[in-house]
Structures are given as C-alpha cells and as structure tokens.
Design a protein around this motif. Structure first.
Motif, PDB file in Angstrom:
ATOM      1  N   GLY A  57       7.505 -20.518 -45.140  1.00 19.45           N
ATOM      2  CA  GLY A  57       9.074 -20.359 -45.313  1.00 19.45           C
ATOM      3  C   GLY A  57       9.617 -19.119 -45.301  1.00 19.45           C
ATOM      4  O   GLY A  57      10.860 -18.840 -45.364  1.00 19.45           O
ATOM      5  N   LEU A  58       8.772 -18.063 -44.950  1.00 17.03           N
ATOM      6  CA  LEU A  58       9.049 -16.544 -45.276  1.00 17.03           C
ATOM      7  C   LEU A  58       8.998 -16.050 -43.615  1.00 17.03           C
ATOM      8  O   LEU A  58       8.199 -16.235 -42.985  1.00 17.03           O
ATOM      9  N   SER A  59      10.031 -15.319 -43.152  1.00 15.38           N
ATOM     10  CA  SER A  59      10.017 -14.654 -41.984  1.00 15.38           C
ATOM     11  C   SER A  59       9.686 -13.287 -42.408  1.00 15.38           C
ATOM     12  O   SER A  59      10.194 -12.610 -43.513  1.00 15.38           O
ATOM     13  N   VAL A  60       9.269 -12.497 -41.274  1.00 14.74           N
ATOM     14  CA  VAL A  60       9.152 -11.134 -41.381  1.00 14.74           C
ATOM     15  C   VAL A  60       9.726 -10.392 -40.253  1.00 14.74           C
ATOM     16  O   VAL A  60       9.338 -10.591 -38.968  1.00 14.74           O
ATOM     17  N   VAL A  61      10.427  -9.209 -40.340  1.00 11.47           N
ATOM     18  CA  VAL A  61      11.088  -8.479 -39.402  1.00 11.47           C
ATOM     19  C   VAL A  61      10.640  -6.862 -39.910  1.00 11.47           C
ATOM     20  O   VAL A  61      10.969  -6.640 -40.837  1.00 11.47           O
ATOM     21  N   THR A  62      10.205  -6.436 -38.822  1.00 10.72           N
ATOM     22  CA  THR A  62       9.762  -4.935 -38.982  1.00 10.72           C
ATOM     23  C   THR A  62      10.051  -4.098 -37.698  1.00 10.72           C
ATOM     24  O   THR A  62      10.123  -4.759 -36.626  1.00 10.72           O
ATOM     25  N   HIS A  63      10.319  -2.737 -38.134  1.00 12.33           N
ATOM     26  CA  HIS A  63      10.505  -1.904 -37.041  1.00 12.33           C
ATOM     27  C   HIS A  63       8.854  -1.522 -36.382  1.00 12.33           C
ATOM     28  O   HIS A  63       8.707  -1.474 -35.102  1.00 12.33           O
ATOM     29  N   SER A  64       8.076  -1.570 -37.451  1.00  8.42           N
ATOM     30  CA  SER A  64       6.598  -0.975 -37.076  1.00  8.42           C
ATOM     31  C   SER A  64       5.799  -2.039 -36.674  1.00  8.42           C
ATOM     32  O   SER A  64       5.420  -2.866 -37.301  1.00  8.42           O
ATOM     33  N   ALA A  65       5.192  -1.686 -35.602  1.00  6.58           N
ATOM     34  CA  ALA A  65       4.114  -2.544 -35.178  1.00  6.58           C
ATOM     35  C   ALA A  65       3.043  -2.851 -35.947  1.00  6.58           C
ATOM     36  O   ALA A  65       2.329  -3.833 -36.270  1.00  6.58           O
ATOM     37  N   SER A  66       2.553  -1.769 -36.452  1.00  2.00           N
ATOM     38  CA  SER A  66       1.426  -1.502 -37.468  1.00  2.00           C
ATOM     39  C   SER A  66       1.535  -2.297 -38.612  1.00  2.00           C
ATOM     40  O   SER A  66       1.003  -2.792 -39.235  1.00  2.00           O
ATOM     41  N   MET A  67       2.718  -2.063 -39.325  1.00  2.00           N
ATOM     42  CA  MET A  67       3.384  -2.688 -40.377  1.00  2.00           C
ATOM     43  C   MET A  67       3.172  -4.311 -40.176  1.00  2.00           C
ATOM     44  O   MET A  67       2.699  -5.113 -41.050  1.00  2.00           O
ATOM     45  N   THR A  71       8.415 -17.126 -39.160  1.00  2.00           N
ATOM     46  CA  THR A  71       8.662 -16.235 -37.840  1.00  2.00           C
ATOM     47  C   THR A  71       8.221 -14.660 -38.288  1.00  2.00           C
ATOM     48  O   THR A  71       8.281 -14.208 -39.271  1.00  2.00           O
ATOM     49  N   THR A  72       7.719 -14.083 -37.368  1.00  2.00           N
ATOM     50  CA  THR A  72       7.295 -12.689 -37.360  1.00  2.00           C
ATOM     51  C   THR A  72       7.912 -12.054 -36.045  1.00  2.00           C
ATOM     52  O   THR A  72       8.026 -12.345 -35.023  1.00  2.00           O
ATOM     53  N   ILE A  73       8.676 -10.886 -36.343  1.00  2.00           N
ATOM     54  CA  ILE A  73       8.979 -10.172 -35.135  1.00  2.00           C
ATOM     55  C   ILE A  73       8.938  -8.496 -35.496  1.00  2.00           C
ATOM     56  O   ILE A  73       9.074  -8.050 -36.546  1.00  2.00           O
ATOM     57  N   SER A  74       8.404  -7.983 -34.505  1.00  2.00           N
ATOM     58  CA  SER A  74       8.317  -6.415 -34.292  1.00  2.00           C
ATOM     59  C   SER A  74       9.639  -6.002 -33.596  1.00  2.00           C
ATOM     60  O   SER A  74       9.740  -6.178 -32.512  1.00  2.00           O
ATOM     61  N   ILE A  75      10.607  -5.147 -34.132  1.00  2.00           N
ATOM     62  CA  ILE A  75      11.710  -4.569 -33.264  1.00  2.00           C
ATOM     63  C   ILE A  75      11.506  -3.565 -32.432  1.00  2.00           C
ATOM     64  O   ILE A  75      12.015  -3.445 -31.399  1.00  2.00           O
ATOM     65  N   GLY A  76      10.444  -2.630 -33.051  1.00  2.00           N
ATOM     66  CA  GLY A  76       9.695  -1.593 -32.052  1.00  2.00           C
ATOM     67  C   GLY A  76      10.983  -0.449 -32.247  1.00  2.00           C
ATOM     68  O   GLY A  76      11.541  -0.284 -33.345  1.00  2.00           O
ATOM     69  N   ALA A  77      11.454   0.048 -31.247  1.00  2.00           N
ATOM     70  CA  ALA A  77      12.452   1.067 -31.122  1.00  2.00           C
ATOM     71  C   ALA A  77      13.793   0.569 -31.672  1.00  2.00           C
ATOM     72  O   ALA A  77      14.751   1.457 -31.799  1.00  2.00           O
ATOM     73  N   GLY A  78      13.993  -0.475 -31.261  1.00  2.00           N
ATOM     74  CA  GLY A  78      15.281  -1.179 -31.298  1.00  2.00           C
ATOM     75  C   GLY A  78      16.363  -1.038 -30.469  1.00  2.00           C
ATOM     76  O   GLY A  78      17.484  -0.493 -31.048  1.00  2.00           O
ATOM     77  N   LEU A  79      15.973  -0.633 -29.170  1.00  2.00           N
ATOM     78  CA  LEU A  79      17.069  -0.204 -28.153  1.00  2.00           C
ATOM     79  C   LEU A  79      18.122  -1.025 -28.143  1.00  2.00           C
ATOM     80  O   LEU A  79      19.455  -0.719 -27.935  1.00  2.00           O
ATOM     81  N   ASP A  80      18.011  -2.325 -28.133  1.00  2.00           N
ATOM     82  CA  ASP A  80      19.059  -3.425 -28.137  1.00  2.00           C
ATOM     83  C   ASP A  80      19.173  -4.282 -29.383  1.00  2.00           C
ATOM     84  O   ASP A  80      19.927  -4.204 -30.203  1.00  2.00           O
ATOM     85  N   VAL A  81      18.091  -5.326 -29.539  1.00  2.00           N
ATOM     86  CA  VAL A  81      18.167  -6.246 -30.692  1.00  2.00           C
ATOM     87  C   VAL A  81      17.515  -5.278 -31.890  1.00  2.00           C
ATOM     88  O   VAL A  81      16.611  -4.775 -31.829  1.00  2.00           O
TER      89      VAL A  81
END
Length: 188
Positions: A146-156, A173-183
């Motif tokens: 039940g836990l989602s993880v959203v990070t900027h950092s790929a390594s994190m 759900t897991t998602i890595s935003i990276g530079a966050g140019l859009d999303v």
C-alpha cells in the motif's frame, strides 16, 4: 495523459543498444520479467530471441506506443519526442541525464504543448505492482503493498526498492522523476 505512465495501452522501448548493462537492455529485461499484458515493441537493434516484436526505426511502428521509454543519449531524444507526440504517444520516460543543458530542455519542452507528458530526463521509470508494470530500469517488481514511493533521485529509488525487497515490504507504485522537466511531484 499522465495516466499513460501508470496504465499504458502499449509500450515502446527506443534503444540504440541492447548490450548487457545498457539502459536499453535494462528496460527490456524489466518489461520481459514483469510479464505485463500490455503490447510492447522494441525500436532499435533486434536482439536474438527478442521477447517482443522489434523494428529498426520508429517509422516502421504501425501505431505509436502509448508510453515510450527512450534510452538513447539525451541529445538524440528531441526529434523522437516530437515524432512520438505527433503520432499520439501520451507519455515518454527519458532515462538518460541531460546535464542541465538549457537548449536541450527547451527543445524537449516543446512536445509538452501537444499533450505529451515527459518523465525525466534521468528517470529510472515507473513500477506498478498491482498491474505488473515495470516500465523502468529496475530489475524485478517489489511485492505488492500500500505504499507508493516518488523520488527525484534514481539512486535513492533504487536503494528504497532494494531495501523493500530485502525486507519483504510491499510497494504499490514506484516512480523516479529525475530532472522533472515536465512531470513533477505536484502532478503525481
């Protein structure tokens, strides 16, 4: 179109190489091992015993993928992103870093006006355990939870997923935003 990141109708992997250890090979392994019911096409080199249909160029794809993982060097991405946007792709994950190149970021952001959503540059991708989606460079899905993880950092994100798998902690759900140019975080 942000839902195409989490529930795509089809997926395309656009790679210059599927040699072991490359972003293309990691994306291919992740999608193949997850056994997602979503149709997948490889655009680029045709590996021996490919688990999905493969074509050598985007022009050969009959219907544009709903979600595309672009694993090419980021300097090659803008024309592909524009073509995908014109053909109806709703979301793109850019796995390579852009080194904060302002001109490159400007050329990538023009596709956003078509409604296409960009995740990255420098994103590891998205995993959705309930549907078996592993549109990422991470190998193996975490256990459902039940836990989602959203990070900027790929390594994190990689460290968190490894930690969760080693302790049998479920993630939804897991998602890595990276530079966050859009999303970015507010969108998610």
């Amino acid at each position: 179109a942000i839902d195409a990141l989490f529930e795509p109708r089809s997926i395309g992997i656009i790679a210059e190489s599927l040699a072991p250890g490359t972003h293309g090979a990691l994306a291919l392994q992740a999608l193949a091992s997850a056994k997602s019911p979503v149709p997948i096409v490889l655009v680029g080199p045709d590996p021996p015993q490919a688990p999905f249909p493969a074509v050598s160029s985007l022009a050969e794809v009959e219907e544009a993928p709903d979600l595309a993982l672009i694993t090419l060097p980021i300097c090659n991405a803008p024309p592909l992103v524009s073509t995908l946007a014109e053909r109806g792709t709703r979301a793109v994950i850019l796995t390579r870093q852009d080194n904060h190149d302002a001109e490159l970021r400007q050329s990538l952001s023009t596709a956003r006006h078509s409604g296409l959503r960009l995740l990255g540059p420098g994103s590891l991708g998205v995993q959705v355990t309930r549907t078996g989606l592993n549109a990422s460079l991470l190998q193996g899905l975490p256990e459902p939870g039940g836990l989602s993880v959203v990070t900027h950092s790929a390594s994190m994100l990689s460290a968190i997923v490894d930690w969760a798998q080693s302790r049998r902690v479920g993630l939804s759900t897991t998602i890595s935003i990276g530079a966050g140019l859009d999303v970015g975080l507010p969108n998610l």
